[in-house]
Write a protein that holds these residues in place. Structure first.
Motif, mmCIF file in Angstrom:
data_model
loop_
_atom_site.group_PDB
_atom_site.id
_atom_site.type_symbol
_atom_site.label_atom_id
_atom_site.label_comp_id
_atom_site.label_asym_id
_atom_site.label_seq_id
_atom_site.Cartn_x
_atom_site.Cartn_y
_atom_site.Cartn_z
ATOM 1 N N TYR A 265 0.788 -1.235 0.000
ATOM 2 C CA TYR A 265 0.000 0.000 0.000
ATOM 3 C C TYR A 265 0.820 1.285 0.000
ATOM 4 O O TYR A 265 0.266 2.362 -0.228
ATOM 5 N N GLY A 266 2.112 1.222 0.292
ATOM 6 C CA GLY A 266 2.932 2.415 0.259
ATOM 7 C C GLY A 266 2.732 3.320 1.459
ATOM 8 O O GLY A 266 2.027 2.990 2.421
ATOM 9 N N TYR A 267 3.332 4.488 1.368
ATOM 10 C CA TYR A 267 3.326 5.446 2.465
ATOM 11 C C TYR A 267 2.315 6.576 2.284
ATOM 12 O O TYR A 267 2.148 7.411 3.170
ATOM 13 N N ALA A 268 1.682 6.656 1.134
ATOM 14 C CA ALA A 268 0.808 7.807 0.864
ATOM 15 C C ALA A 268 -0.469 7.745 1.693
ATOM 16 O O ALA A 268 -0.970 6.666 2.037
ATOM 17 N N ALA A 269 -1.003 8.924 1.994
ATOM 18 C CA ALA A 269 -2.283 9.011 2.698
ATOM 19 C C ALA A 269 -3.405 8.605 1.754
ATOM 20 O O ALA A 269 -3.428 8.995 0.590
ATOM 21 N N ARG A 270 -4.344 7.801 2.259
ATOM 22 C CA ARG A 270 -5.506 7.375 1.472
ATOM 23 C C ARG A 270 -6.757 7.545 2.306
ATOM 24 O O ARG A 270 -6.729 7.412 3.535
ATOM 25 N N GLU A 271 -7.830 7.789 1.618
ATOM 26 C CA GLU A 271 -9.089 8.013 2.332
ATOM 27 C C GLU A 271 -9.545 6.777 3.084
ATOM 28 O O GLU A 271 -10.170 6.883 4.131
#
Length: 432
Positions: A199-205
């Motif tokens: 899923y990586g490090y980015a912010a997701r809703e």
């Protein structure tokens, strides 16, 4: 006719036995004496054969070294097939296996010999690396199935599998002598690495990218800043000693740590050997400060970003490209090879240098990570220092660039862009 067939079979068996004996003795010598310390004369003497017998089976030292490597490098079947279950559980279980497998003997011994062999034949080192990297074949096949069934996205399954390996093995840290963490930490890190890979490090809703580690929380996966020994006072200026370190580096880079002589360094520096010993204490002490200076020089310039880089992906692509170029510089590649080759015999020295490298890399990248957290591009709860280190690991592919360099600016940029995408979103990326 029958007797001829029996004799021919016996001869073939005798040749096979002789070849196995050569390989057994060559393996012992390569692991004990290294690549440059092993000669054909030593092999034939240990195997009790003539040189003409040796050349019936092998063309030269490189040829027998590769044959030994094929026997020793851990292949995919040793740790794989991957255990059954959901993909996350499979990857979490695979991580500790790959981490421990990275430094298992005798595979790590032959890799270190290949690092030394690189000075004589880069093709030999490359082939050993490719053999070792074949451990990821089963994982690549699993990722292809995941892409077909669940819509995972990545550029190339083999490269993507290697990126997972680079994350779970912590890049070069253990190859360079840093000790393995305890079993509980390995399991916890395996789950963390699996989550980040997916899923990586980015912010997701949907919250799928939350790393589960509080900012500033104790995770124990980044080594503390190493302590270098105090140097005695001297009348010579720091600039003069830096010149000595530069001359020492020219010898270490060309010869490697073990083959570098203090006499040779003394001659290059134009100083008596005893003067150098009084300052640094030993050859290992001299190397510590030589390596520290070289790391500082490699990382000295500001991180270079493309003009007009505004999105998180554009910024990270620039960072990845910058780190990739630094790692692929002659000095950084040479230093990395020395650390891996020397870790077997000089692990305290090499791990100290590696810890310093890790901390300097983190210090270089950390402001960018913190900025992306503040702008909401990275998820709440990530460990900033670990995220900074993973940027470097993904940008440099762990140890891959030691053996396979990017071919031209176009491939460099493509690898950097994909590494940025992997860091942000893993393999389950938002719809295009």
């Amino acid at each position: 006719m029958k007797n001829g067939m029996v004799r021919s079979a016996a001869e073939r068996q005798g040749e096979a036995d002789q070849r196995d004996r050569i390989l057994e003795e060559a393996e012992s010598l390569f692991l004990k004496e290294g690549f440059d310390g092993t000669t054909i004369d030593m092999i034939v003497s240990r195997a009790h054969i003539s040189k003409s017998d040796f050349y019936l089976h092998f063309q030269n030292r490189d040829d027998v070294f590769l044959a030994v490597a094929r026997r020793l490098i851990v292949l995919s079947g040793r740790f794989l097939p991957i255990p059954d279950g959901p993909l996350f559980d499979q990857l979490a279980a695979l991580g500790p296996l790959m981490r421990r497998g990275q430094v298992m003997q005798p595979g790590i011994g032959i890799l270190r010999a290949a690092i030394v062999a690189n000075r004589f034949s880069s093709d030999v080192a490359r082939q050993v690396y490719l053999r070792r990297a074949s451990q990821g074949d089963s994982l690549a096949r699993l990722l292809m199935k995941t892409a077909e069934a669940d819509g995972a996205r990545f550029d190339d399954a083999s490269l993507c599998a290697y990126r997972f390996g680079a994350i779970v093995t912590d890049g070069l840290r253990h190859l360079a002598g840093l000790p393995m963490p305890g079993a509980d930490d390995q399991r916890a890190f395996g789950r963390y690495a699996a989550h980040i890979f997916l899923y990586g490090y980015a912010a997701r809703e949907d919250g799928s990218s939350r790393a589960g580690i509080k900012e500033g929380g104790k995770h124990g996966w980044i080594a503390p800043q190493p302590v270098f020994p105090d140097l005695p006072p001297t009348r010579k200026s720091q600039e003069s000693w830096n010149a000595v370190l530069d001359q020492a580096w020219s010898v270490f880079r060309q010869a490697g740590y073990d083959a570098a002589s203090m006499d040779g360094i003394s001659d290059r520096a134009g100083l008596p050997k005893n003067t150098i010993y009084r300052r640094f204490g030993s050859k290992a002490g001299l190397f510590l400060f030589t390596a520290r200076r070289r790391i500082d020089m490699i990382l000295a310039a500001p991180v270079e970003l493309e003009k007009g880089a505004f999105t998180a992906h554009e910024i990270l692509t620039g960072v990845m490209l910058d780190m990739q170029k630094r790692f692929c510089s002659e000095d950084c590649l040479a230093l990395s090879r020395i650390l891996i080759a020397g870790a077997g015999e000089h692990d305290v020295m090499t791990s100290t240098v590696c810890e310093y490298l890790v901390q300097q890399v983190i210090d270089k990248i950390l402001p960018i990570v913190l900025s992306l957290i503040r702008t909401g591009d990275l998820a709440i709860g990530v460990a900033p220092d670990l995220a900074a280190w993973h940027i470097f690991v993904l940008a440099t592919f762990g140890s891959r660039f030691l053996f396979i360099a990017p071919e031209g600016a176009e491939e460099q940029l493509a690898l950097a862009s994909e590494a940025a995408e992997q860091f942000l979103f893993g393999i389950f990326r938002p719809p295009l």
